[in-house]
Design a protein around this motif. Sequence first.
Motif, PDB file in Angstrom:
ATOM      1  N   GLU A 166       0.835  -1.205   0.000  1.00  0.00           N
ATOM      2  CA  GLU A 166       0.000   0.000   0.000  1.00  0.00           C
ATOM      3  C   GLU A 166       0.869   1.254   0.000  1.00  0.00           C
ATOM      4  O   GLU A 166       1.972   1.272   0.550  1.00  0.00           O
ATOM      5  CB  GLU A 166      -0.905  -0.002   1.235  1.00  0.00           C
ATOM      6  N   LYS A 167       0.343   2.328  -0.612  1.00  0.00           N
ATOM      7  CA  LYS A 167       1.025   3.619  -0.606  1.00  0.00           C
ATOM      8  C   LYS A 167       0.507   4.461   0.557  1.00  0.00           C
ATOM      9  O   LYS A 167      -0.653   4.350   0.959  1.00  0.00           O
ATOM     10  CB  LYS A 167       0.802   4.363  -1.921  1.00  0.00           C
ATOM     11  N   VAL A 168       1.369   5.342   1.064  1.00  0.00           N
ATOM     12  CA  VAL A 168       0.986   6.214   2.160  1.00  0.00           C
ATOM     13  C   VAL A 168       1.716   7.541   1.999  1.00  0.00           C
ATOM     14  O   VAL A 168       2.867   7.578   1.529  1.00  0.00           O
ATOM     15  CB  VAL A 168       1.321   5.569   3.528  1.00  0.00           C
ATOM     16  N   ASP A 169       1.042   8.628   2.361  1.00  0.00           N
ATOM     17  CA  ASP A 169       1.641   9.961   2.353  1.00  0.00           C
ATOM     18  C   ASP A 169       1.922  10.378   3.789  1.00  0.00           C
ATOM     19  O   ASP A 169       1.011  10.382   4.632  1.00  0.00           O
ATOM     20  CB  ASP A 169       0.695  10.980   1.701  1.00  0.00           C
ATOM     21  N   LEU A 170       3.169  10.715   4.072  1.00  0.00           N
ATOM     22  CA  LEU A 170       3.583  11.134   5.399  1.00  0.00           C
ATOM     23  C   LEU A 170       3.973  12.609   5.358  1.00  0.00           C
ATOM     24  O   LEU A 170       4.628  13.065   4.415  1.00  0.00           O
ATOM     25  CB  LEU A 170       4.768  10.294   5.893  1.00  0.00           C
ATOM     26  N   ALA A 171       3.569  13.336   6.400  1.00  0.00           N
ATOM     27  CA  ALA A 171       3.839  14.778   6.459  1.00  0.00           C
ATOM     28  C   ALA A 171       5.094  15.046   7.281  1.00  0.00           C
ATOM     29  O   ALA A 171       5.313  14.427   8.322  1.00  0.00           O
ATOM     30  CB  ALA A 171       2.649  15.509   7.073  1.00  0.00           C
ATOM     31  N   PHE A 172       5.905  15.995   6.789  1.00  0.00           N
ATOM     32  CA  PHE A 172       7.164  16.337   7.450  1.00  0.00           C
ATOM     33  C   PHE A 172       7.276  17.849   7.668  1.00  0.00           C
ATOM     34  O   PHE A 172       8.301  18.453   7.403  1.00  0.00           O
ATOM     35  CB  PHE A 172       8.351  15.821   6.635  1.00  0.00           C
ATOM     36  N   GLY A 173       6.209  18.446   8.140  1.00  0.00           N
ATOM     37  CA  GLY A 173       6.273  19.820   8.589  1.00  0.00           C
ATOM     38  C   GLY A 173       6.050  20.854   7.497  1.00  0.00           C
ATOM     39  O   GLY A 173       6.025  20.551   6.301  1.00  0.00           O
ATOM     40  N   PRO A 174       5.902  22.131   7.892  1.00  0.00           N
ATOM     41  CA  PRO A 174       5.601  23.202   6.942  1.00  0.00           C
ATOM     42  C   PRO A 174       6.815  23.605   6.110  1.00  0.00           C
ATOM     43  O   PRO A 174       7.961  23.462   6.525  1.00  0.00           O
ATOM     44  CB  PRO A 174       5.150  24.348   7.845  1.00  0.00           C
ATOM     45  N   ILE A 175       6.514  24.141   4.923  1.00  0.00           N
ATOM     46  CA  ILE A 175       7.536  24.744   4.060  1.00  0.00           C
ATOM     47  C   ILE A 175       7.262  26.243   4.061  1.00  0.00           C
ATOM     48  O   ILE A 175       6.349  26.720   3.379  1.00  0.00           O
ATOM     49  CB  ILE A 175       7.460  24.167   2.628  1.00  0.00           C
ATOM     50  N   GLN A 176       8.017  26.976   4.832  1.00  0.00           N
ATOM     51  CA  GLN A 176       7.721  28.390   5.027  1.00  0.00           C
ATOM     52  C   GLN A 176       7.917  29.216   3.758  1.00  0.00           C
ATOM     53  O   GLN A 176       7.395  30.338   3.661  1.00  0.00           O
ATOM     54  CB  GLN A 176       8.600  28.952   6.153  1.00  0.00           C
ATOM     55  N   THR A 177       8.632  28.684   2.779  1.00  0.00           N
ATOM     56  CA  THR A 177       8.882  29.445   1.545  1.00  0.00           C
ATOM     57  C   THR A 177       7.790  29.247   0.508  1.00  0.00           C
ATOM     58  O   THR A 177       7.842  29.874  -0.556  1.00  0.00           O
ATOM     59  CB  THR A 177      10.236  29.037   0.945  1.00  0.00           C
ATOM     60  N   LEU A 178       6.806  28.400   0.782  1.00  0.00           N
ATOM     61  CA  LEU A 178       5.669  28.233  -0.124  1.00  0.00           C
ATOM     62  C   LEU A 178       4.455  28.888   0.528  1.00  0.00           C
ATOM     63  O   LEU A 178       3.794  28.294   1.392  1.00  0.00           O
ATOM     64  CB  LEU A 178       5.409  26.753  -0.408  1.00  0.00           C
ATOM     65  N   ARG A 179       4.179  30.128   0.131  1.00  0.00           N
ATOM     66  CA  ARG A 179       3.144  30.944   0.747  1.00  0.00           C
ATOM     67  C   ARG A 179       1.836  30.802  -0.034  1.00  0.00           C
ATOM     68  O   ARG A 179       1.826  30.789  -1.267  1.00  0.00           O
ATOM     69  CB  ARG A 179       3.557  32.415   0.776  1.00  0.00           C
ATOM     70  N   LEU A 180       0.715  30.735   0.694  1.00  0.00           N
ATOM     71  CA  LEU A 180      -0.600  30.526   0.090  1.00  0.00           C
ATOM     72  C   LEU A 180      -1.516  31.693   0.409  1.00  0.00           C
ATOM     73  O   LEU A 180      -1.440  32.289   1.495  1.00  0.00           O
ATOM     74  CB  LEU A 180      -1.231  29.233   0.607  1.00  0.00           C
ATOM     75  N   ASN A 181      -2.409  31.995  -0.519  1.00  0.00           N
ATOM     76  CA  ASN A 181      -3.402  33.043  -0.303  1.00  0.00           C
ATOM     77  C   ASN A 181      -4.663  32.658  -1.068  1.00  0.00           C
ATOM     78  O   ASN A 181      -4.607  32.283  -2.246  1.00  0.00           O
ATOM     79  CB  ASN A 181      -2.884  34.406  -0.780  1.00  0.00           C
TER      80      ASN A 181
END
Length: 546
Positions: free
Chosen positions: A428-443
């Motif tokens: 099975e595939k799984v997506d794991l999170a490794f914290g924020p990327i502060q240089t990718l800003r969203l609005n």
Amino acid sequence: MRFAILAPAVAISALLCPLTAWADTLAIDSAPSAITVYPRGALVTRTTTVTLPQSTHDLVLADLPQYVDPARISVRLAGAQLQSVSFRDRNQPPAPDQVSARITAARDAVKAAQVTLDALDDRIALAQIAVQAAKAQADFLTALGTSETLPADVDTLRDLSQMIGDQTLAAGQSAQTARTSMRLLNAEREDRVKDLNDAQAALDALLTADQDRTRLTLTATAAQAGAATLEVSYQVDSALWYPVYDLRLTTGDTPTLKMERGAEVAQNSGEDWRDVALTLATVQPSGQTRPSEIYPELRRVEDREDPQPRMRSEAALGATADMALPAPVMEAPTVAMTMLDGPSVQYAFPRPVSVANGADDVRIALDSVDFTPDVFARAVPLQDDVAYRMARLTNTTGEQLLGSGFATAFVDGQMVGQFDFAPVAAGEKVDLAFGPIQTLRLNRVRLNRNEADRGILSRSSEIVEATRIDIENTGDRAWRVELIDRVPITEQADLEIDWTAQPAPTVTGHNDRRGILMWDMALAAGEDASVTLNVEMNWSEGKVLR
């Protein structure tokens, strides 16, 4: 009430004979030697070898945990014929002293520290008495010097005055000497109290097992003198283990992910596990072991009833209190099911392990697994103002990755957070999170919203709204970004929803969820991108949009 446990091979005629009338009693020393720990509970095994003369004997194990269930004890004896097994957890006869040498030495250390402290307290008490005696002498001399019955003779008064002065000085010096001795003794007492506390702590660390024990008596017959091997196994409920993970992501041109797997083991079984052969099992013996039953589904039709007016007043409700209520519809019973994904896995440790009763949480290293992850960024501008680093991997271990509530994520050696790790089946595939990327800003900004009545409830028959989503890469590296957003959905014919997006999403119905959109985009260093969503909702006049 406790009942005797009878070995399966016991003959009926043997049970009817008073075997213990001529049986010798032998005390058997045993301790846990092999433990299998489950997610909840454990199987404890004691194995010992004893030399038996030719005859019938009572073999007594007097140190089993107090709360062992006799129905969950298994006894095997090789080298002699097992006749019966009896179990007693109260009103036990005196047992031989089986205290270990370490506990005996620790108790002796506590006694010695207590004797030293008591002797010091005696010296302090004597010094206190000396201070009190010197004060009493000084008070007496002071009273003597002011007495109205002093002699009138000058020489006699001179001698008396000299004596009072000399004795008062001597009394003061004695009091000062005693006070100095008390001060030194009190300072030494602090050290002796610490010695006693340390000795008691060392003893307590050894006395983690419960003091109340259960007695197991086995009646066995040896056809000839020789060695017999006894194995006693029993289940305990107060034990557990759970996996813990350290997930170490290394970034770069070729990212790697190392999963360091460990296990946390704890137990409160009533006895210490010292230097045991430890095995961890993923199966749960107390869980469901048989498939569930299903029952016939009974359906029926009834005459349609005219709708009744809704009662809104207490008076109306009270008026119908005595009316017969319709019989409830009985549904097929529901049986809870425990899902076990994948085969059971066992971890056997090559070195002895110790886990103290109710005191230790022992973490044991299992192994480490290397993966080649797909590292990307996930952006959810509806909720977040930055994107998050993700690592997508496939479970290539050939076994299930167990779920854990204790997973710690590291990026290039730096800890970035902790999270719950859901089970992952083999392949099975799984997506794991490794914290924020502060240089990718969203609005995410709403450009316009056209509706007649603003608010939570809209009473107009049309809404047209436009939303722009901006993502900006202010860093010095390129990212593949999965941008996720949503559009409203409906299941009613009276409500029509149309939407458009520029650019069009890569996936509609992301992860099989209607209305969830995903854009897979590449964002170079210093680059920005935008997505525009247009949504139009129309519904019948007189309806309310919720």
